[in-house]
Scaffold this motif. Sequence first.
Motif, short mmCIF file in Angstrom:
data_model
loop_
_atom_site.label_atom_id
_atom_site.label_comp_id
_atom_site.label_asym_id
_atom_site.label_seq_id
_atom_site.Cartn_x
_atom_site.Cartn_y
_atom_site.Cartn_z
N THR A 90 9.83 -10.28 -2.04
CA THR A 90 9.78 -8.97 -2.80
C THR A 90 8.50 -8.40 -2.27
O THR A 90 7.38 -8.99 -1.97
CB THR A 90 9.51 -9.14 -4.25
OG1 THR A 90 10.76 -9.96 -4.63
CG2 THR A 90 9.36 -7.85 -5.16
N ILE A 91 8.50 -7.04 -1.81
CA ILE A 91 7.41 -6.27 -1.41
C ILE A 91 6.94 -5.24 -2.26
O ILE A 91 7.81 -4.54 -2.89
CB ILE A 91 7.38 -5.66 0.03
CG1 ILE A 91 8.64 -4.76 0.26
CG2 ILE A 91 7.85 -6.97 1.08
CD1 ILE A 91 8.72 -4.12 1.44
N GLU A 92 5.69 -5.10 -2.46
CA GLU A 92 5.10 -3.88 -3.06
C GLU A 92 4.72 -2.74 -2.11
O GLU A 92 3.87 -3.05 -1.24
CB GLU A 92 3.90 -4.34 -4.22
CG GLU A 92 3.40 -3.18 -4.72
CD GLU A 92 1.98 -3.51 -5.46
OE1 GLU A 92 1.31 -2.62 -6.36
OE2 GLU A 92 1.68 -4.77 -5.65
N LEU A 93 5.07 -1.55 -2.38
CA LEU A 93 4.49 -0.58 -1.43
C LEU A 93 3.45 0.19 -1.97
O LEU A 93 3.27 0.73 -2.89
CB LEU A 93 5.94 0.58 -1.23
CG LEU A 93 7.28 -0.06 -0.49
CD1 LEU A 93 8.04 1.41 -0.58
CD2 LEU A 93 7.09 -0.59 0.65
N PHE A 94 2.34 0.35 -0.67
CA PHE A 94 1.17 1.33 -1.37
C PHE A 94 1.30 2.45 -1.44
O PHE A 94 1.92 3.15 -0.62
CB PHE A 94 0.11 0.76 -0.32
CG PHE A 94 -0.25 -0.82 -0.32
CD1 PHE A 94 -0.22 -1.46 -1.27
CD2 PHE A 94 -0.53 -1.36 1.15
CE1 PHE A 94 -0.39 -2.91 -1.29
CE2 PHE A 94 -0.84 -2.65 1.06
CZ PHE A 94 -1.09 -3.58 -0.15
N PRO A 95 0.82 3.20 -2.31
CA PRO A 95 1.01 4.63 -2.46
C PRO A 95 0.41 5.48 -1.38
O PRO A 95 0.86 6.58 -1.28
CB PRO A 95 0.34 4.89 -3.86
CG PRO A 95 -0.63 4.07 -4.08
CD PRO A 95 -0.15 2.60 -3.50
N GLU A 96 -0.76 5.22 -1.13
CA GLU A 96 -1.66 5.78 -0.05
C GLU A 96 -1.03 6.36 1.49
O GLU A 96 -1.04 7.42 1.85
CB GLU A 96 -3.06 5.33 0.38
CG GLU A 96 -3.91 5.37 -1.03
CD GLU A 96 -3.73 4.18 -2.00
OE1 GLU A 96 -2.72 3.18 -1.60
OE2 GLU A 96 -4.48 4.13 -2.85
#
Length: 238
Positions: A90-96
């Motif tokens: 599972t990956i979390e995508l960064f908002p910036e």
Amino acid sequence: MKSPFYILCLLAILISCKENKDSSNKKSEAEKDTLTKKIEVNIPSNGETDRDLSKIKYLEQEKLIPFLEKYGKENQESIVDIETDFGTFTIELFPEPVLHKANFLRLAKLRYFDTTVFHRVDDNFVIQGGNSDRMATYQFRKAIGNFLIPNEFNKRYPHDYGVVSAAKYADQNVSNASSPFEFFVVTKPDGAYHLDGDHTVFGKVIKGMDVVEKIDELETDDSEWPLKNVGMDVKVER
């Protein structure tokens, strides 16, 4: 004059030959259809609602930024599962990195990645996915567009172990712009900080690095392509 038995044998042979020819022709046509017909996909937004590659909005470089900025506002998920033969990570995508995040979400929702494999494994450095030699991958790329994503490297997100970063094309890419299709996960235990600035980190693995490590251990050919294809099923969760 030929005997009835001889005639019956001759007819049986002729019928068998015709059936084999018909079967061969049908097989040939089926194989041709597999290679040439367009695959069906789910397309999420911005008017891209039909299950047909011809309905995907073809992006040109000059229209890329406003399109992805708009897409990012309309699609704000940040958790993505990548299922493989070795398990799921599972990956979390960064908002910036707004453009990179939006582009990755779009390709995931289009199910582009599901036609691809992890095509590069450099043990204790990176595993790289988002490409393949399949016709479906070629068809997708042709439909999506020919563009590069501007570099969005942020010092807050260096190339630590387990981060997800964008691959880029050849050395003549002086702007360090990213390929829209290919990404890699850093497997170097002490990080790959020499990549900082040249590549854009846009996420990190938050679960399942053991799965990533299994892929990282695969045997490869001289071009770092795994001898066993490892496909992926990418699902946007939330």
